[in-house]
Design a protein around this motif. Sequence first.
Motif, PDB file in Angstrom:
ATOM      1  N   ALA A  21      41.732  26.430 -34.785  1.00 51.31           N
ATOM      2  CA  ALA A  21      40.304  26.460 -35.113  1.00 51.31           C
ATOM      3  C   ALA A  21      39.951  25.417 -36.167  1.00 51.31           C
ATOM      4  O   ALA A  21      38.977  24.663 -35.999  1.00 51.31           O
ATOM      5  N   ASP A  39      46.023  23.646 -45.873  1.00 46.06           N
ATOM      6  CA  ASP A  39      46.885  24.609 -45.169  1.00 46.06           C
ATOM      7  C   ASP A  39      48.185  24.752 -45.951  1.00 46.06           C
ATOM      8  O   ASP A  39      48.672  23.788 -46.541  1.00 46.06           O
ATOM      9  N   ARG A  67      50.620  17.749 -39.799  1.00 49.46           N
ATOM     10  CA  ARG A  67      49.175  17.873 -40.083  1.00 49.46           C
ATOM     11  C   ARG A  67      48.642  16.641 -40.806  1.00 49.46           C
ATOM     12  O   ARG A  67      47.527  16.206 -40.543  1.00 49.46           O
ATOM     13  N   ASP A 285      40.899  33.422 -35.080  1.00 46.90           N
ATOM     14  CA  ASP A 285      41.345  34.817 -35.119  1.00 46.90           C
ATOM     15  C   ASP A 285      40.748  35.583 -36.301  1.00 46.90           C
ATOM     16  O   ASP A 285      40.611  36.805 -36.237  1.00 46.90           O
ATOM     17  N   ALA A 297      43.830  31.092 -28.430  1.00 45.71           N
ATOM     18  CA  ALA A 297      43.750  29.728 -28.957  1.00 45.71           C
ATOM     19  C   ALA A 297      42.541  28.977 -28.390  1.00 45.71           C
ATOM     20  O   ALA A 297      41.877  28.221 -29.112  1.00 45.71           O
TER      21      ALA A 297
END
Length: 396
Positions: A21, A39, A67, A285, A297
């Motif tokens: 997301a 993150d 990432r 989620d 997902a």
Amino acid sequence: MRRAQNRESRPRIAIVGANFAGLAAARTFGRDYAVTLIDSSPWFEWLPNVHELLSGTRRPADLRLPRARLVARAGHRFVRATVTAIDAPAGRLVTATGRQFEFDACILAVGGVNDTFGVRGADRYALPFGSVDACVLIGRRLAALARRPGRRSVVIVGGGLEGIEALGEILRKYRQVDDLSVDVVEAGPRLLAGTPPRLDAAVRAHCEGRNVRFFTGSPVTAVTPHRVRLRSGESLRSDLTLWTAGATAPPLLLDSGLVDAPRQWAPVTRALRSRKFDNVFVIGDAAALPRPLAKQAFFALQMGACAADNVRRSLAGRALRNFRPSPKPMLIAFGDLDTFFVSGRSVIASPRLAALKEAVFQVTMAELDPPLNAPAAQALTGRLSRAARRLVLPGW
Ligand SMILES: Cc1cc2nc3c(=O)[nH]c(=O)nc-3n(C[C@H](O)[C@H](O)[C@H](O)COP(=O)(O)OP(=O)(O)OC[C@H]3O[C@@H](n4cnc5c(N)ncnc54)[C@H](O)[C@@H]3O)c2cc1C
């Protein structure tokens, strides 16, 4: 939404959680926004295939992308940190190391955490399932167990999607190993709840004559180092217990005032805006939509794009757009024994459909991280065409 004043002249967007997301949201912002993705982990993880780590069909590197690279390519900033609280009225968030980030709008995409429902011993003696590291550990423990002589038993707690995909991978690799048995325990009345009932029957049929038992309608009451106890009074021997029984909301939601009680998912409007704070949007989620949606997902990806659009609208003082989910068929793998294509009440089952699941995986990973050079592009084309041939050519 009021824009905070500081040296950054562009609107500041903080995105917490950079998996499906969060990344999807970030990718739609141009350079006219100062976007920071935060993150705890340096890796994007493709969770829908983590069960394949149990059999070694997939390696961790297949399921992870860095990432920092993905975010840099989108022109944004990646910060590896764990966010411990969001002070929405102040437009500020704080990390575990005390760093602070100010924002004009925050998008929260923190997913869920493993839920052991307070079952005694489960946190200590059952292995959780929902990450690459967790599944690598399970894969190692399974391999060690298979090498041991004598009777060995594995218990999978949870007969949903994750539990059944885990069972399929265990059968793929270890079904020839004598004296290795698997018990699947499911609190609900049948396997794969939420899918057509014939899937339960198909999974059971594949397990006939194998060392597999199913205990449905049997909540677990306690887990010990070598036992799993059920409410029915049964006590199952277990050398390795896997916990795939569900997820709950992360504490950050409560700590940030986005919910009123522990374990609640964050309520949002149809435009994915928090019902508590106008400058926070919650997606994936972690969000509780007015009309409940499966935690999948593909919905997380769709919500990312919608929330980012609504942040831009909100900052520009324009009306928000409601999120319109577009459901996709589900592909449920059962090791090399079968794959189920589920669309509404329709089901198609064939081991060859594994190639379709593979194609979805390869294409989406390539979209997230497009090959930068000719050899990488060639390797991707090869993998895709092998997947397509397996799907359409008999005998593959
Ligand atoms: C085993 C398994 C199989 C699945 N199979 C399928 C499938 O076949 N098809 C399908 O569509 N879906 C499947 N799903 C569901 C799908 O993976 C989820 O719906 C999806 O991952 C949700 O995306 P998300 O971005 O909301 O959350 P996540 O992917 O969970 O990402 C949340 C991110 O937030 C980060 N984070 C959390 N808290 C903090 C914090 N405080 N500070 C900083 N970072 C934080 C985490 O590190 C993580 O990277 C599966 C899930 C699992 C676990």
